[in-house]
Structure formats: C-alpha cells, structure tokens
Write a protein that holds these residues in place. Structure first.
Motif, PDB file in Angstrom:
ATOM      1  N   LEU A 145       0.833  -1.215   0.000  1.00  0.00           N
ATOM      2  CA  LEU A 145       0.000   0.000   0.000  1.00  0.00           C
ATOM      3  C   LEU A 145       0.861   1.256   0.000  1.00  0.00           C
ATOM      4  O   LEU A 145       1.944   1.266   0.598  1.00  0.00           O
ATOM      5  CB  LEU A 145      -0.874   0.033   1.269  1.00  0.00           C
ATOM      6  N   PRO A 146       0.364   2.324  -0.646  1.00  0.00           N
ATOM      7  CA  PRO A 146       1.057   3.610  -0.478  1.00  0.00           C
ATOM      8  C   PRO A 146       1.030   3.979   1.009  1.00  0.00           C
ATOM      9  O   PRO A 146       0.003   3.828   1.673  1.00  0.00           O
ATOM     10  CB  PRO A 146       0.183   4.583  -1.276  1.00  0.00           C
ATOM     11  N   ALA A 147       2.172   4.460   1.515  1.00  0.00           N
ATOM     12  CA  ALA A 147       2.274   4.739   2.949  1.00  0.00           C
ATOM     13  C   ALA A 147       1.247   5.764   3.407  1.00  0.00           C
ATOM     14  O   ALA A 147       0.804   5.737   4.558  1.00  0.00           O
ATOM     15  CB  ALA A 147       3.682   5.204   3.286  1.00  0.00           C
ATOM     16  N   SER A 148       0.842   6.648   2.489  1.00  0.00           N
ATOM     17  CA  SER A 148      -0.120   7.697   2.856  1.00  0.00           C
ATOM     18  C   SER A 148      -1.470   7.132   3.284  1.00  0.00           C
ATOM     19  O   SER A 148      -2.239   7.797   3.965  1.00  0.00           O
ATOM     20  CB  SER A 148      -0.331   8.652   1.678  1.00  0.00           C
ATOM     21  N   LEU A 149      -1.760   5.895   2.896  1.00  0.00           N
ATOM     22  CA  LEU A 149      -3.060   5.310   3.254  1.00  0.00           C
ATOM     23  C   LEU A 149      -3.092   4.780   4.680  1.00  0.00           C
ATOM     24  O   LEU A 149      -4.158   4.465   5.202  1.00  0.00           O
ATOM     25  CB  LEU A 149      -3.417   4.172   2.290  1.00  0.00           C
ATOM     26  N   LEU A 150      -1.917   4.679   5.320  1.00  0.00           N
ATOM     27  CA  LEU A 150      -1.887   4.134   6.679  1.00  0.00           C
ATOM     28  C   LEU A 150      -2.282   5.200   7.700  1.00  0.00           C
ATOM     29  O   LEU A 150      -2.104   6.400   7.466  1.00  0.00           O
ATOM     30  CB  LEU A 150      -0.473   3.626   7.015  1.00  0.00           C
ATOM     31  N   ALA A 151      -2.805   4.724   8.828  1.00  0.00           N
ATOM     32  CA  ALA A 151      -3.107   5.636   9.930  1.00  0.00           C
ATOM     33  C   ALA A 151      -1.795   6.232  10.450  1.00  0.00           C
ATOM     34  O   ALA A 151      -0.708   5.684  10.241  1.00  0.00           O
ATOM     35  CB  ALA A 151      -3.830   4.892  11.048  1.00  0.00           C
ATOM     36  N   HIS A 152      -1.934   7.362  11.113  1.00  0.00           N
ATOM     37  CA  HIS A 152      -0.804   8.128  11.621  1.00  0.00           C
ATOM     38  C   HIS A 152       0.171   7.256  12.442  1.00  0.00           C
ATOM     39  O   HIS A 152       1.379   7.258  12.203  1.00  0.00           O
ATOM     40  CB  HIS A 152      -1.391   9.244  12.490  1.00  0.00           C
ATOM     41  N   GLY A 153      -0.366   6.499  13.370  1.00  0.00           N
ATOM     42  CA  GLY A 153       0.479   5.663  14.230  1.00  0.00           C
ATOM     43  C   GLY A 153       1.202   4.576  13.447  1.00  0.00           C
ATOM     44  O   GLY A 153       2.369   4.252  13.733  1.00  0.00           O
ATOM     45  N   GLU A 154       0.529   4.037  12.425  1.00  0.00           N
ATOM     46  CA  GLU A 154       1.142   3.005  11.587  1.00  0.00           C
ATOM     47  C   GLU A 154       2.260   3.613  10.737  1.00  0.00           C
ATOM     48  O   GLU A 154       3.272   2.975  10.472  1.00  0.00           O
ATOM     49  CB  GLU A 154       0.082   2.350  10.692  1.00  0.00           C
ATOM     50  N   GLN A 155       2.074   4.844  10.295  1.00  0.00           N
ATOM     51  CA  GLN A 155       3.129   5.514   9.525  1.00  0.00           C
ATOM     52  C   GLN A 155       4.393   5.686  10.363  1.00  0.00           C
ATOM     53  O   GLN A 155       5.506   5.580   9.867  1.00  0.00           O
ATOM     54  CB  GLN A 155       2.641   6.889   9.044  1.00  0.00           C
ATOM     55  N   ARG A 156       4.209   5.938  11.660  1.00  0.00           N
ATOM     56  CA  ARG A 156       5.370   6.052  12.547  1.00  0.00           C
ATOM     57  C   ARG A 156       6.109   4.730  12.648  1.00  0.00           C
ATOM     58  O   ARG A 156       7.329   4.688  12.751  1.00  0.00           O
ATOM     59  CB  ARG A 156       4.944   6.494  13.936  1.00  0.00           C
ATOM     60  N   LYS A 157       5.351   3.644  12.642  1.00  0.00           N
ATOM     61  CA  LYS A 157       5.995   2.329  12.672  1.00  0.00           C
ATOM     62  C   LYS A 157       6.802   2.104  11.392  1.00  0.00           C
ATOM     63  O   LYS A 157       7.867   1.493  11.423  1.00  0.00           O
ATOM     64  CB  LYS A 157       4.951   1.217  12.862  1.00  0.00           C
ATOM     65  N   VAL A 158       6.286   2.604  10.271  1.00  0.00           N
ATOM     66  CA  VAL A 158       7.031   2.507   9.008  1.00  0.00           C
ATOM     67  C   VAL A 158       8.361   3.265   9.140  1.00  0.00           C
ATOM     68  O   VAL A 158       9.417   2.783   8.724  1.00  0.00           O
ATOM     69  CB  VAL A 158       6.207   3.072   7.822  1.00  0.00           C
ATOM     70  N   ALA A 159       8.288   4.443   9.754  1.00  0.00           N
ATOM     71  CA  ALA A 159       9.501   5.251   9.932  1.00  0.00           C
ATOM     72  C   ALA A 159      10.502   4.525  10.841  1.00  0.00           C
ATOM     73  O   ALA A 159      11.712   4.575  10.612  1.00  0.00           O
ATOM     74  CB  ALA A 159       9.142   6.617  10.512  1.00  0.00           C
ATOM     75  N   LEU A 180      -0.324   5.782  18.129  1.00  0.00           N
ATOM     76  CA  LEU A 180      -0.694   4.360  18.236  1.00  0.00           C
ATOM     77  C   LEU A 180      -1.841   4.228  19.239  1.00  0.00           C
ATOM     78  O   LEU A 180      -1.924   4.986  20.202  1.00  0.00           O
ATOM     79  CB  LEU A 180       0.490   3.524  18.736  1.00  0.00           C
ATOM     80  N   PHE A 181      -2.686   3.244  18.985  1.00  0.00           N
ATOM     81  CA  PHE A 181      -3.734   2.979  19.961  1.00  0.00           C
ATOM     82  C   PHE A 181      -3.114   2.391  21.216  1.00  0.00           C
ATOM     83  O   PHE A 181      -2.119   1.665  21.150  1.00  0.00           O
ATOM     84  CB  PHE A 181      -4.769   2.011  19.392  1.00  0.00           C
TER      85      PHE A 181
END
Ligand SMILES: Nc1ncnc2c1ncn2[C@@H]1O[C@H](COP(=O)(O)OP(=O)(O)OP(=O)(O)O)[C@@H](O)[C@H]1O
Ligand SMILES: [Mg+2]
Length: 260
Positions: A145-159, A180-181
């Motif tokens: 998936l394009p990273a932009s589609l992930l929730a904010h907390g999930e994007q941090r995990k990508v980073a 993150l939740f």
C-alpha cells in the motif's frame, strides 16, 4: 583506570554513543546546556521531559541534523562532532523524526527499503531487510500500500522500520508511538526490546507515553530546560519527586488540579 571501573560497561568503554558537555543555543533560548548523555549497545534509554525540554534538539545534535554550540559527540570512541548527518548514518546512527516522515506516494515496503539503500545496501538485501522488519512490526499486510493510506500511528511504525533497515548500532526514536492505539503499545514495546536484543542496537526512545517508557527502558534520563534533571532506573524515576513535579506538572498534575 581501576579494573572494577572498566568492567562496568563490559570493559569496552569505547562502544558507546556519548554526548559530552553539549550545549545548543537558539536566539534567546538555551535548548541544551552542559548536557552529558550516554547510550550503550544493547541498552534502551528512555528520554523524557516536558515540552520544550530539549529532547528533539538532543537527537538532532547527536545525529548531525543540528550542530551543538559547545561540546562533543562520540560514536564508539570516534569524535563525530564535525561529521554531516549522512556520514553518521553510514557509521551506524539512525533516527526517526517527531513529525514521522514517510514518503506517502511510495509503498510501505519501498519506504523501509530506502533505509537500507540509503546506507549502501544492494536492492536484494534491502528487500530482504524490509520483509523481515515488516513482519516484526506487523506491517506485512500493508507492504504494497502507499504509505499515505496508513493511519498516523502506523506511519510512525514505518519510519521506525526504515530506521532499523539501516542496521544501526544506535537508533534514536522521537515519539515513535505517538498516534498508536493504547492497545498497540505493548506490541510496540516488544518491538523495542527485540531491537535491543535481536539487532544488538542501543535504543534512545523519546515518548510522552509513560507506560511505554517505563516498560521498555533500562534507564531513564529526565531533561528539563536543556539540563539533566534526573537519571535512573524506571523504579528510581518513578520515586523521584522532582521528576513528578517537572514532568507531570507540565502535562498531568496541573491538568488534574485544574479539573478537580
Ligand atoms: N530551530 C529552532 N529555532 C529556535 N528555537 C528552537 C528551535 N528548535 C528548538 N527550539 C527551542 O528549543 C527548545 C527545545 O526544543 P525541543 O524541540 O528540543 O524540545 P522537546 O523536548 O523536543 O519538546 P516536545 O516534547 O514538545 O517535542 C524549545 O524552547 C524550542 O522552542
Ligand atoms: Mg520534541
């Protein structure tokens, strides 16, 4: 040097990330002053303190995204104070950003591969590291998936995964769990511990989530107005009344008082 002193850090006093007497002044603001900081391999250090304490500035100065106005940064015994960020990264220093930067139009997998490619890994190796990290971080389902589609907390995990893909000796994470939740925090804590144990890396983690900091840190450093306020085990920090006043005063205690 006495033998007992030498054994305290495994006898390899060079194998540390060290900031000595670091200062950073901005116009009218002393963001860091006379600060000493150490991070060993195989150690998780939590860095806490109220907003504006200097946490991000310390990460910037250590990783070369900013220059200290005084003091020195040493990486495993080598003075890297004059090195640009890119050279420090290739030498084993990785970081994440408080603003959680991902390349939104690239896939999650491509984002993580960049961390490896950026320090000179080949395409095949980058893919292998990304696959492994996406699995560890429970992001494998989102790989394409394009990273932009992930929730904010999930994007941090990508980073975080991207930082780890460089196979750092030390990784400095600026609020990696923001967004993150609460239900995902314990899984994230497990990831941090596995970085320390499985990747043999030193981890500095800045976060306002005290449950996470308490759960993952071998040692906690408390910053306030650019200076070290306290340092100790999670248990020692929990008992430290000054810390409660400075840290919770800014975020929790005051709000509680105002409410009650
Ligand atoms: N580029 C800059 N120019 C001017 N002042 C700055 C700059 N960067 C940081 N500061 C100031 O330095 C101090 C420390 O900021 P820093 O971002 O390091 O704090 P922090 O502990 O990371 O805070 P937070 O928890 O809000 O992220 C603050 O007073 C901030 O306003
Ligand atoms: Mg910050």
């Amino acid at each position: 040097m006495g033998t007992s002193g030498a054994s305290r850090d495994g006898g390899s006093s060079g194998a540390r990330l060290r900031a000595t007497d670091v200062a950073r002044a901005f116009k009218g603001v002393q963001a860091l002053e006379g600060l000493n900081f150490e991070l060993g391999r195989h150690e998780v250090v939590g860095l806490i303190g109220p907003n504006g304490a200097g946490k991000t500035t310390l990460i910037n100065v250590i990783t070369g995204f900013d220059r200290p106005t005084a003091g020195a940064i040493e990486l495993d015994g080598v003075d890297v104070t004059g090195w640009p960020a890119s050279r420090r990264a290739r030498a084993g220093l990785a970081r994440t950003f408080q603003q959680g930067r991902v390349f939104g139009e690239l896939t999650v997998q491509e984002n993580v591969e960049l961390g490896a490619l950026g320090v000179g890994a080949g395409a095949h190796q980058a893919r292998a590291r990304a696959d492994e990290l996406l699995s560890i971080m429970q992001l494998a389902d989102h790989a394409k998936l394009p990273a932009s589609l992930l929730a904010h907390g999930e994007q941090r995990k990508v980073a975080v995964a991207r930082a780890l893909a460089s196979r750092p000796r030390y990784v400095l994470m600026d609020e990696p769990a923001a967004g993150l939740f609460e239900s995902d925090i314990s899984a994230f804590a497990e990831v941090i511990r596995s970085v320390r144990d499985g990747y043999d890396a030193g981890v500095l983690i800045v976060d306002h989530n005290m449950a996470l900091i308490m759960a993952v840190s071998d040692r906690i450093e408390v910053l306030d107005q650019g200076r070290s306020l306290a340092s100790g085990t999670p248990e020692e920090i929990r008992r430290n009344i000054d810390v409660a006043a400075a840290y919770l005063g800014a975020s929790g205690v005051t709000a509680e008082r105002e409410r009650g």
